[in-house]
Structures are given as C-alpha cells and as structure tokens.
Design an enzyme around this catalytic site. Structure first.
Site, PDB file in Angstrom:
ATOM      1  N   GLY B 247      58.431 -51.091 -55.491  1.00 45.39           N
ATOM      2  CA  GLY B 247      57.211 -51.031 -56.298  1.00 45.39           C
ATOM      3  C   GLY B 247      57.075 -52.220 -57.244  1.00 45.39           C
ATOM      4  N   HIS B 248      55.920 -52.314 -57.848  1.00 43.63           N
ATOM      5  CA  HIS B 248      55.574 -53.422 -58.741  1.00 43.63           C
ATOM      6  C   HIS B 248      56.482 -53.449 -59.972  1.00 43.63           C
ATOM      7  CE1 HIS B 248      53.206 -50.398 -61.104  1.00 43.63           C
ATOM      8  NE2 HIS B 248      53.034 -49.896 -59.905  1.00 43.63           N
ATOM      9  N   GLY B 249      56.990 -54.640 -60.235  1.00 45.06           N
ATOM     10  CA  GLY B 249      57.765 -54.832 -61.460  1.00 45.06           C
ATOM     11  C   GLY B 249      59.211 -54.387 -61.380  1.00 45.06           C
ATOM     12  N   GLY B 267      58.577 -50.474 -61.752  1.00 44.43           N
ATOM     13  CA  GLY B 267      59.390 -50.754 -62.935  1.00 44.43           C
ATOM     14  C   GLY B 267      60.828 -50.279 -62.881  1.00 44.43           C
TER      15      GLY B 267
END
Lengths: 348, 348, 348
Positions: B247-249, B267
């Site tokens: 996922g993003h980050g 995250g």
C-alpha cells in the site's frame, strides 16, 4: 427461435418437456436470462433452492427445470414452456450456446506483431496486434493470440488454445491444446527461489519449466511459476480462476477447480478432481489427495487424504470445523460457568 | 561435465567431497534435478527431513548432502558421488548456475519501441518490442526491458535491472540497480486514497513516488503503490513474490521476504529481515520490527516487536497460537463437562 | 505560494485559520508532506490520534488541524501557521491539488495505436502507443487511454475516463464517465463458469457483460468478470483497490470501498456505502446490506443486514467477534479448570 427448435437442438437431454403435453405452447424465445432478471420471451433455468420461488413470478417464456413434477405443474399453470432434466444448469449452459457465440477473431497475423523468424506457426492461427513471439516458439493450428501478448523463447502452444490480451508466457512453457489463458496471466515465470545466507538472499536460478496439459484454463492476472529444476505441471481440464498463485514445482492433477485468489506455495502436490474455494492457501510441499474439497479461506498446512472436505486455518475436517465453531460461540457462557466454579472453589 | 570439474568450479564450499576418498568415482554429470525426480547422470541435493529417504533409491549420479556422515556413507555405498556442506540448498543453487544461464536478450533497442527523445538510456541496454518509455526517464547501463513494458514519465532505473514483459512503471518511480520486476507488476501506481464526505469519496491526489532500493525483486502482477505525499520505499535486497499488494507510504526494510498474496495496507513500517508467509495481511499504519516472522494467512492488526514469530487473525505469538489451537479442538469435551456441571447445579 | 494564498484558494473550508489572529505569520509554503516527514516550508495535517504528538516537533511551516483549540494553541506557540477544520484529511487532499497536478498526456492519437475503422472516438481523446481498439468501440470525449491497453469489441467508455497502461477491457463492457481503471486490470473478462459433469467440466459461455457506472475506480491487476447471462454491475463512485476479484454477476451499489485483495464470488449483491477491508472474501450469492463494514480478512459466508459491522471467518458481528477472541485467549485456563473438575469427579 421457437421453443420447438430449442428442444430439437438440445437433443436427448431435452426429451422431457412441456411440448409433449401441450403442442400449442411453443413461444418464440429471443434469448437467455437469469431467473431473477428474465424478461418476456427469454429462456431461463431453476436448479433448486431459493430460486424456485421465482417460478411464480418470472416473465420468462420458457424454463429449464429439475425433474420435479410440482415445479413443472407450476410452470405449466403459468403458461411457461419447460424442459425437465436432472442437470438444469448443464442444459442451460448448452442453451446459452444456441444464442451466443463468443468473440473469436478471424485467423490472420497482424502486421504489427513481432515474430522471430525462428518459430513455427500452425494453420489458421490468429495473432493480434503488438503480439511478440520470440525464437524457438511453436504454435499449433487454430491458436488465437489476442493483442499485446508476449511469448518468451522456446514455448510450445497446442492446437485451439486461446491466449487473451496482455498475458505473458515465459521461456520453455508447454501449453497443451484447447487451453485458455486469460488476460494478464503470467505462465512459467520464475519461481520464488531465494536461499538465506549470512549476507542476504542468494537467488536460485529457475532452470525448470511449466506444463499446462490439454484443456487447462488459467484466469486473469494469475501466475504459474516454474521451478528451479524439473517442472510445474497442471493436469488436463483443470480450471483455475483469476488472481491465483501456483508456486514453483506444484503438480496438480486433472479436472480440479481453483476459485479466485487461491495460493499454492512451492512443491504442492494435488490429486484429481480437487476443488479449492476462494482465497484458500496451501503451504509448501503439502500433498492433497483426489477429490478433496476445501471451503473458502481454508489454510491447508499439512497433507489431506483423498475424499476429505476441509475448512479453517489450520485446516481440519469441515464437519469438525462446524461443530467447533458452534462451541466457539458458546465460549462466553462456558467462561461464565468456569468463573462461577472458580468462585465456589475459592469459597470452599 | 565430470564431477571433478563441478567440485573445482564450486570452489571452497565443495571441499568436503567423496572424491577425496574415492578418486575413481568421478561420474559425468549432465544436469541438475530434484531428488525425487533425479535421473541417471544428474546432480541433486538433500537438505534433510523426509527427503533423506530418497538417498536409498535415487538414480542421481551425485548428491549435495548435509555434513552428516551417515548420509554420506549411505551415498558412498550406493556408488553416488557426493559433496557435504552445512548449506546443501545454497550449494545446489550454485550448481544450477553451472548448467543453466537464464534467458537474457542481446543488448539492442527494438525499432518498434516508442521512446521519448527526452530520455537518457545507458550502455548495453536491451529494450524489447513495443516498449513505451516516456519523457524524463533515465535508464542505467545493462538494463533489460522485455517487450510491452510501459514506463511513465520521470522514472529512473538503475544498472543491470530487469523489467519483465507487460509490467508498468508509474511516474517518478525510482528503481535501484540489480532489481527484477516480474511480468505484469505495477510499480508506483496511485495509492488508494479516498476521503469520505457527505457526498461520496473525494479523491486525494497521489503526489508521492515509490523507491525500490538495489536488489529488490517484485513478483508477477504485484502492485506497489505510491502515496499522497512522500514515498513508498522497499529496502535493498527485499524479495517480494507474486500478487503482493504494497500500500501507499509503506516503508519496508532490507532483506525481507514476502510470499505470494501478502497484502500491506497503507503506511505500514517493516524492519529488516522480516519474513511474511503467503496471504499474510497487515493493517494500516502498523509497525513490524526486525526479523519478525509471520506464518501464512496471519492477520497483523497491530505492532509486532522485533524478533517475534506470529500467527493467527488477529495475530498472536505463534507459540501461544499453537497452544490455543490445541485447546480449541478440545472445546467439545470442555463444553460437555460444562453442561454436566450446569446439570448438577440445577439438581442441587 | 504564501500561506495567505493557500487560505484563499481553499475557500470557505479554510476560514478558521491562524492568519485571522496573527497577520504576520504568513510563511512561504513550498509543498505538502506527511506530518512525520514534513520539512521546513511544507504544509502538513493532523487528523488526531497518535499523530498529534508530532505538533510539538514537526518542521512544517503550516498545519491543517482538527477544530481543537489545544492543538491550535500548540501550533501557534511553535510559530506554525494553521487552518482548523472538522475534516483535516479532506482539506489536506484539497491542498495537495494546489501543488500537484497528476500526469495527463496531451490529447493525441499515437500513430502506433491500432484502431478498427468501425469505432467512434470522441473529442480531445488521448490514445497512447500500441493501444489496440477493436470494432464497435465507442470512446467518449476527453478519455485518456495509456499505452498498451487492449479494448475488445463493442465496449463503450464514458467521458473523462482514464485507462492506465496494460489494462484489458473485454467485449461489451460499458464503462461510465469519470472512471479510472488502473494498470493491468481486466474488466469484463469471462466469469468462472464450469458445470461439473461425469466427464469433467463443461464450459458455460459467458454471454453477459460488465457495467461500471460513473466515477468507479478499479485498482491495478484487479479483475471484474462478466456473467453467463445478464450483467455484472458496479455502482457509481464505488472505489476498488488493487488485486480485487469481482466474480460474475455481482451487483455492487454506490459509494462502496473495497480494499486490496478483496474477493467476491459469483452473484454477490452489495448495497450502497459498503466498506470491505483488505483480503475480505464473500461467498457465492451472498447479499450484503447498505453501509455494512467488514474488517480485514473477514470471510462473509451468508447475508449481512444493513448497517452491521462484521469480522472473522465465518463472519459474525464485530462486537461479538472481539469478545469471543478475549475468551479464546483464556482457553488454557478454562481447560485447566475443566481438567481439575474432571480429576475431582473421578476421585469422587
């Protein structure tokens, strides 16, 4: 086409039908539909269960029914033509084909395809735009390769096989005849082979190859890896849904079905006629016997004998799984009783 | 090649071998094979466990064995040449490379590739047919880009990296040197960033980018998203299998391994040397310490301290998980006892 | 741009801000950043929870804060400009768009695209290199089709929709306006329809089609299958993450969100505003009511009424799930007590 013609085209399997009783009920049938969406003039089917309730209200002009006189009478009383069969879904599948021919491009090789001269391409093959076929590839007769497919060197593809758009077939893969590889799938890609060392992962080259026997289907964006040595093999007529992972060196039998998002780790051995529900995972080197069924999300962590039905993570026989879950939901009352007991003991 | 030559080429790691005892047992070795599939004249290996039983029956001409005198004697008695090492699998990986060189196209740029003039392409690069490279992209020396790959603007790709067919590298992604991106993977794609509002989802633009450090592998059809702001980062030599979602980050450390179908929400922070089994899921914003191991299908819903091994959903230490499962299977007897108890009490 | 200008551009939603109190604190803001990565001169945000601790140390020049006077005073005392709003994340999303415009190629049709003459292409459309568009396709105005996308016959694509690289849109699919299909996704592919027979699987042709209503997003390498008859439908503004499987004939409502690796089997019916966490699986023919929430890895095996929050496999209400898990961890002590009890009884 008229109901009469459908009966004729479906042949023996449709011999028990309402026309035998009422020659006048011979509606024009314009298409096929699901029972809960059927509009006037369509043919639908009912297999059983909750869907039978729709017979009372459906707009369908004709129905394929199970061999159940009550349901048949119900249809007749609503002036719905019907065919009765022990396998309504199978007959409906055949009826669909009376109305629908899947898209199949005319054999031709698109000028934008990039084909290595050192390949052998059969008769009546379709090769779509931007397809890339590398050296040593052999393509059988009547194969359909949709646009933007990439085939690495030394692949063989059997007769009548279909490769959908954007899928990738890696080096040395052998695909049988009558197979379908859906969009975005990767076949024969490198197995996940890394050996831990004091200085990090050492990559084990994946010198093996992948074999799909005849009639195999692999769903969209699924991956079937090849092993370090030897082969990954999927037995004939095994059907694999979308987003499935088949690890390096797996050996899968014939006539299996794997629902979407199933994941097999490396070296899994699976018998014939096995059915794995959605999101089932199977651990490294596990052996699964013939006709095993695993319900959705099962985590198979060890061998499963032939014929068993398993559930849960780690897997256990489904019967026990269900009983345990009933018990599980009683835990609060069990706990309460235990606290009482403890209380009593400390009072003694 | 003869066994003698294999010994020589494997060097120091192969110094403990049967040739030292029996100069005459120097078979011609024609290839490498798994122990349960080895045919005459092949080299295979045994790491331990159930596979040692194969020593008694294998057709292999030579074996890599653990440093176990009993197994070595067994091989000798069957006239099988052997090498003994504390890490048979690692040495076998090296032996594979004596027989197998992975397919690597000759450096060249295919005329059908569409390359923006505003790019910088290194020396000895291979760019396959129908590859699309957009403005601002920088490609290092000896990079291999297989057919039908698409690279969005402003991507940098380090030396010796391999991009397999049909993968997509999104804008601003930075890929290090010696990486491998397998077929169909999507790197640097938009994170799943939608903010709920009274009138539906508001799309948060994903202005960040993704970094893969040196030596990272990403499997077929996996996805590594970029974040709204800042970066998604995968540390050097981390290996990611097929169909994995990052996922993003997320910030992932070095030398991790993630098996197929692992999913990390947004995250997630992961230390070094972490191993996640197949289908493991990790919730938003979770932090996982160095060297954590999660067994297959684990659902990691909160932070995990360094060095821990976890299982289950929600995750708990594996030792406790196993003990609880043993108890779980006893629930029917516990329940029975509790019912008896209740009965007794109501009789009192 | 200066803080003052940001305030002005964000409009009414930013009316409660530190400039109202201190006209001099009007820093130059050069970009946007996450609170734990913010460097000097950036704008960041704090929604609440553990992230509020960063206010004490962040280098950010300005913050979007919740309407919480304590946090605002804290920012002021550190000379950080701020905007207070009940929805910090939403306002931050809007602030990102002040600094970042996503990559969008200029309308044009690349000469390498292969477009059947029997298609209708709208105004200001971008069609990238190596895109393949087949007969009967209709493309609305301002559509963006990135390189190497393949569109099968008779697809319609609404205005302003974006198709990312290497995705595949299958025959008869209808995609609304303002949709985004991410890299590698397969839309409208054949449902997994095989009927068991005595001689193996009989393939049910998938004569139906898939509809994505306006504003739908489908993530990288996800698959949305079409059914045997009728349609698969995804309601407007529903957002689907990467690697998700939507089976044949599913009907999904509006404004839903499905996290990565969710899998829906065939015929699933989902209401509006439903949120499914990562790796959730839903069994065949299940109906899920409006606003249902399922936490990660939930296995939904039966119908779920509107408004419920569910967890576990098989799913149960999350509240019960949590209580049961607390009990589950007490199983060893419960078991011990039960053994004692048994001991006592056998001594009586």
């Amino acid at each position: 086409m008229q109901f009469q013609e459908i009966i004729t085209k479906l042949g023996k399997a449709a011999k028990n039908n309402s026309l035998n009783r009422d020659r006048n009920l011979n509606p024009e049938i314009t298409g096929v539909a699901a029972i809960d969406e059927a509009i006037s003039g369509t043919l639908s089917y009912v297999e059983g269960g909750k869907f039978t309730a729709h017979i009372a209200t459906t707009e369908a002009g004709a129905l394929i029914l199970p061999t159940n006189e009550t349901l048949q009478s119900q249809a007749t009383s609503r002036n719905i033509a019907w065919i009765a069969t022990p396998q309504p879904r199978l007959l409906f599948a055949k009826a669909i084909s009376l109305y629908y021919k899947p898209f199949k491009p005319t054999p031709a090789i698109h000028p934008s395809a990039v084909i290595d001269p050192n390949t052998r391409i059969g008769q009546d093959v379709y090769i779509g735009a931007n397809v890339v076929i590398q050296a040593g590839v052999i393509i059988g007769d009547r194969v359909t390769i949709h646009p933007n497919v990439v085939i690495y060197p030394d692949v063989t593809i059997g007769e009548d096989t279909i490769l959908h758009a954007n899928c990738t077939i890696h080096e040395r893969t052998q695909i049988g005849s009558g197979c379908t590889i859906h969009s975005g799938a990767a076949i024969g890609s490198e197995g996940f082979g890394f050996v831990p060392t004091a200085v990090g992962w050492y990559k084990m080259e994946q010198s093996g190859y992948t074999v799909l026997e005849d009639g195999v289907e692999v769903g969209c964006n699924s991956a079937v890896d090849r092993p370090a040595v030897g082969e990954t093999r999927i037995g004939s007529n095994t059907k694999i849904d979308n987003l499935v992972q088949i690890g390096h060196g797996c050996k899968i039998g014939r006539n299996c079905a794997m629902a979407s998002q199933v994941g097999l780790a490396g070296g899994v051995i699976i018998g014939n006629g096995v059915m794995l529900g959605g999101q089932v995972g199977v651990a490294n080197q596990v052996t699964i016997g013939d006709r095993v069924i695993a319900t959705g999300q099962t985590g198979i962590t060890g061998n499963v004998p032939a014929g068993e039905m398993v559930s849960g993570m780690p897997h256990i026989p489904t019967k026990i799984y269900r009983r345990l879950f009933v018990m599980y939901k009683k835990l609060p009352e069990i706990y309460q009783e235990y606290k009482k007991l403890q209380q009593k003991e400390s009072n003694q």
